[in-house]
Design a protein around this motif. Structure first.
Motif, PDB file in Angstrom:
ATOM      1  N   LEU A 118      50.210  28.424  35.823  1.00 25.36           N
ATOM      2  CA  LEU A 118      49.267  28.427  35.526  1.00 25.36           C
ATOM      3  C   LEU A 118      49.204  30.636  35.182  1.00 25.36           C
ATOM      4  O   LEU A 118      47.983  30.416  34.653  1.00 25.36           O
ATOM      5  CB  LEU A 118      48.248  28.786  36.683  1.00 25.36           C
ATOM      6  CG  LEU A 118      47.912  27.929  37.986  1.00 25.36           C
ATOM      7  CD1 LEU A 118      47.134  28.672  39.016  1.00 25.36           C
ATOM      8  CD2 LEU A 118      47.277  26.989  37.225  1.00 25.36           C
ATOM      9  N   LYS A 119      50.266  30.782  34.539  1.00 26.79           N
ATOM     10  CA  LYS A 119      51.086  31.464  33.633  1.00 26.79           C
ATOM     11  C   LYS A 119      50.018  31.916  32.147  1.00 26.79           C
ATOM     12  O   LYS A 119      50.549  30.997  31.324  1.00 26.79           O
ATOM     13  CB  LYS A 119      52.076  31.917  33.753  1.00 26.79           C
ATOM     14  CG  LYS A 119      52.264  33.175  33.066  1.00 26.79           C
ATOM     15  CD  LYS A 119      53.973  33.708  33.416  1.00 26.79           C
ATOM     16  CE  LYS A 119      54.606  34.735  33.487  1.00 26.79           C
ATOM     17  NZ  LYS A 119      55.820  35.433  32.996  1.00 26.79           N
ATOM     18  N   SER A 120      49.204  32.639  31.644  1.00 27.60           N
ATOM     19  CA  SER A 120      48.135  32.548  30.511  1.00 27.60           C
ATOM     20  C   SER A 120      48.817  34.386  29.084  1.00 27.60           C
ATOM     21  O   SER A 120      48.547  34.305  28.505  1.00 27.60           O
ATOM     22  CB  SER A 120      47.175  32.565  30.607  1.00 27.60           C
ATOM     23  OG  SER A 120      46.946  33.443  31.094  1.00 27.60           O
ATOM     24  N   ALA A 140      46.029  49.698  40.886  1.00 27.68           N
ATOM     25  CA  ALA A 140      44.622  49.819  39.627  1.00 27.68           C
ATOM     26  C   ALA A 140      44.366  49.249  38.466  1.00 27.68           C
ATOM     27  O   ALA A 140      43.701  49.211  38.142  1.00 27.68           O
ATOM     28  CB  ALA A 140      44.817  51.076  39.998  1.00 27.68           C
ATOM     29  N   GLU A 141      46.409  48.892  38.491  1.00 27.00           N
ATOM     30  CA  GLU A 141      45.734  48.352  36.922  1.00 27.00           C
ATOM     31  C   GLU A 141      46.204  46.890  36.901  1.00 27.00           C
ATOM     32  O   GLU A 141      45.768  46.521  35.468  1.00 27.00           O
ATOM     33  CB  GLU A 141      46.964  49.093  35.624  1.00 27.00           C
ATOM     34  CG  GLU A 141      46.320  50.819  35.378  1.00 27.00           C
ATOM     35  CD  GLU A 141      44.844  50.640  35.353  1.00 27.00           C
ATOM     36  OE1 GLU A 141      44.845  50.252  34.289  1.00 27.00           O
ATOM     37  OE2 GLU A 141      44.557  52.040  35.860  1.00 27.00           O
ATOM     38  N   ALA A 142      46.993  45.950  38.068  1.00 25.48           N
ATOM     39  CA  ALA A 142      46.749  45.045  37.920  1.00 25.48           C
ATOM     40  C   ALA A 142      45.626  43.896  37.849  1.00 25.48           C
ATOM     41  O   ALA A 142      44.464  44.341  38.249  1.00 25.48           O
ATOM     42  CB  ALA A 142      47.496  44.505  39.012  1.00 25.48           C
ATOM     43  N   LYS A 143      46.176  42.876  37.323  1.00 23.59           N
ATOM     44  CA  LYS A 143      44.556  41.574  36.787  1.00 23.59           C
ATOM     45  C   LYS A 143      44.574  41.074  38.144  1.00 23.59           C
ATOM     46  O   LYS A 143      45.692  41.024  39.094  1.00 23.59           O
ATOM     47  CB  LYS A 143      45.339  40.543  36.139  1.00 23.59           C
ATOM     48  CG  LYS A 143      45.557  41.473  34.219  1.00 23.59           C
ATOM     49  CD  LYS A 143      45.427  40.308  33.698  1.00 23.59           C
ATOM     50  CE  LYS A 143      45.745  40.591  32.630  1.00 23.59           C
ATOM     51  NZ  LYS A 143      45.975  39.632  30.892  1.00 23.59           N
ATOM     52  N   VAL A 144      43.253  40.372  38.602  1.00 22.57           N
ATOM     53  CA  VAL A 144      42.693  40.051  39.398  1.00 22.57           C
ATOM     54  C   VAL A 144      43.066  38.951  38.945  1.00 22.57           C
ATOM     55  O   VAL A 144      43.068  38.442  38.254  1.00 22.57           O
ATOM     56  CB  VAL A 144      41.851  40.587  39.803  1.00 22.57           C
ATOM     57  CG1 VAL A 144      40.865  40.048  41.535  1.00 22.57           C
ATOM     58  CG2 VAL A 144      41.181  42.203  40.490  1.00 22.57           C
ATOM     59  N   LEU A 145      43.116  37.378  40.318  1.00 22.45           N
ATOM     60  CA  LEU A 145      43.577  36.222  40.044  1.00 22.45           C
ATOM     61  C   LEU A 145      41.621  35.581  39.449  1.00 22.45           C
ATOM     62  O   LEU A 145      40.969  36.403  40.158  1.00 22.45           O
ATOM     63  CB  LEU A 145      43.747  35.742  41.850  1.00 22.45           C
ATOM     64  CG  LEU A 145      43.870  34.674  42.167  1.00 22.45           C
ATOM     65  CD1 LEU A 145      45.022  33.722  41.504  1.00 22.45           C
ATOM     66  CD2 LEU A 145      43.598  33.869  43.111  1.00 22.45           C
ATOM     67  N   GLU A 146      42.268  35.227  37.999  1.00 24.81           N
ATOM     68  CA  GLU A 146      40.799  34.577  37.820  1.00 24.81           C
ATOM     69  C   GLU A 146      39.964  33.249  38.447  1.00 24.81           C
ATOM     70  O   GLU A 146      40.937  33.019  39.605  1.00 24.81           O
ATOM     71  CB  GLU A 146      41.935  33.556  36.464  1.00 24.81           C
ATOM     72  CG  GLU A 146      42.095  34.797  35.562  1.00 24.81           C
ATOM     73  CD  GLU A 146      43.691  34.533  36.031  1.00 24.81           C
ATOM     74  OE1 GLU A 146      44.448  35.030  35.091  1.00 24.81           O
ATOM     75  OE2 GLU A 146      44.767  34.225  36.915  1.00 24.81           O
ATOM     76  N   ASP A 147      39.112  33.143  38.234  1.00 30.24           N
ATOM     77  CA  ASP A 147      37.955  32.381  39.002  1.00 30.24           C
ATOM     78  C   ASP A 147      38.336  31.517  39.250  1.00 30.24           C
ATOM     79  O   ASP A 147      37.906  30.745  40.870  1.00 30.24           O
ATOM     80  CB  ASP A 147      36.249  32.988  38.345  1.00 30.24           C
ATOM     81  CG  ASP A 147      35.880  34.490  38.585  1.00 30.24           C
ATOM     82  OD1 ASP A 147      36.961  35.517  38.958  1.00 30.24           O
ATOM     83  OD2 ASP A 147      35.287  34.901  37.193  1.00 30.24           O
ATOM     84  N   GLU A 148      38.912  30.712  38.603  1.00 31.86           N
ATOM     85  CA  GLU A 148      39.076  29.552  38.631  1.00 31.86           C
ATOM     86  C   GLU A 148      40.303  29.282  39.528  1.00 31.86           C
ATOM     87  O   GLU A 148      40.290  28.240  39.874  1.00 31.86           O
ATOM     88  CB  GLU A 148      38.980  28.755  37.011  1.00 31.86           C
ATOM     89  CG  GLU A 148      39.899  29.228  36.031  1.00 31.86           C
ATOM     90  CD  GLU A 148      40.315  30.499  35.419  1.00 31.86           C
ATOM     91  OE1 GLU A 148      40.467  30.614  34.545  1.00 31.86           O
ATOM     92  OE2 GLU A 148      39.261  31.096  35.599  1.00 31.86           O
TER      93      GLU A 148
END
Length: 234
Positions: A118-120, A140-148
């Motif tokens: 799933l890595k993009s 605080a700067e990390a990406k949140v899990l994508e909606d899908e």
């Protein structure tokens, strides 16, 4: 009896609980196990339940029970050596999450693996957290899990409960292989936790382990390609 924490009445006021499970890449399980060994955490409590497997083991001459809580300074670790039977996971981990809230913990860090297919981008993990948790430091700067994408298993069960009761908790989901144990994903989680909670742990053995596994997989793939090429002409 759903579950009971022994000794009865033990408190963890102001502590952080780090929990990981047998999921993708065994990331959560090996993160906890590695930290327990490297930090020399001491066992302080057991989880007794009629929902756990009838198994025990021996490590360095001492009995090890399936589910234990260990502690080093203000960090506590939930070590699940033997997974809870799938049909009992919801009941077991929901009850355990209730106990966590009542036992005085200040927050919970859940560790899991995320399918590397799933890595993009070039980042190594995603996070998910309850509304009561305020990301700090690099989180605080990390990406949140994508909606899908979805979270499943014990991490999801506990996050759901903590969200409903407004308890601070978050999950580090490191990209990992779905086909094998992934030391590189474990190294990712260990590094994040060490910076967040200000402790030092050498991750060199994990990186070396990852490189050894990857090198072996590469050798196997080359060998298979050669075999495939030879078969064309035979």
């Amino acid at each position: 009896m759903m579950l009971e924490i022994l000794p009865r009445g033990i408190r963890f006021d102001g502590h952080v609980l780090v929990a990981g499970f047998h999921g993708i890449g065994a990331t959560g399980y090996w993160t906890v196990k590695y930290l327990v060994q490297k930090l020399k955490a001491e066992r302080v409590a057991f989880i007794d339940s009629n929902l756990m497997a009838p198994i025990c083991s021996v490590y360095q001459g001492k009995l090890v029970t399936p589910h234990e809580i260990l502690k080093k300074d203000s960090l506590a670790f939930l070590k699940i050596d033997v997974p809870v039977y799938k049909e009992h996971e919801v009941s077991f981990y929901r009850e355990f999450a209730k106990w966590v809230v009542d036992a005085g913990f200040r927050e919970v860090a859940l560790i899991g693996g995320l399918d590397s297919s799933l890595k993009s981008d070039d980042t190594t993990y995603r996070i998910a957290y309850t509304k009561k948790f305020i990301p700090r430091g690099e989180l605080a700067e990390a990406k949140v899990l994508e909606d899908e994408h979805v979270i499943v298993g014990p991490v999801a069960i506990m996050l759901n409960y903590f969200e409903m009761v407004e308890f601070p908790a978050f999950a580090i989901l490191a990209y990992a292989s779905t086909e094998r144990v992934d030391p590189r994903a474990t190294a990712t989680a260990v590094s994040i936790l060490s910076r967040l909670y200000d402790f030092e742990v050498d991750i060199t053995p994990l990186i070396r382990g990852a490189e050894a596994i990857e090198a072996e997989l590469y050798r196997r793939s080359v060998k298979e390609e050669r075999r495939g090429g030879e078969s064309i002409y035979t």
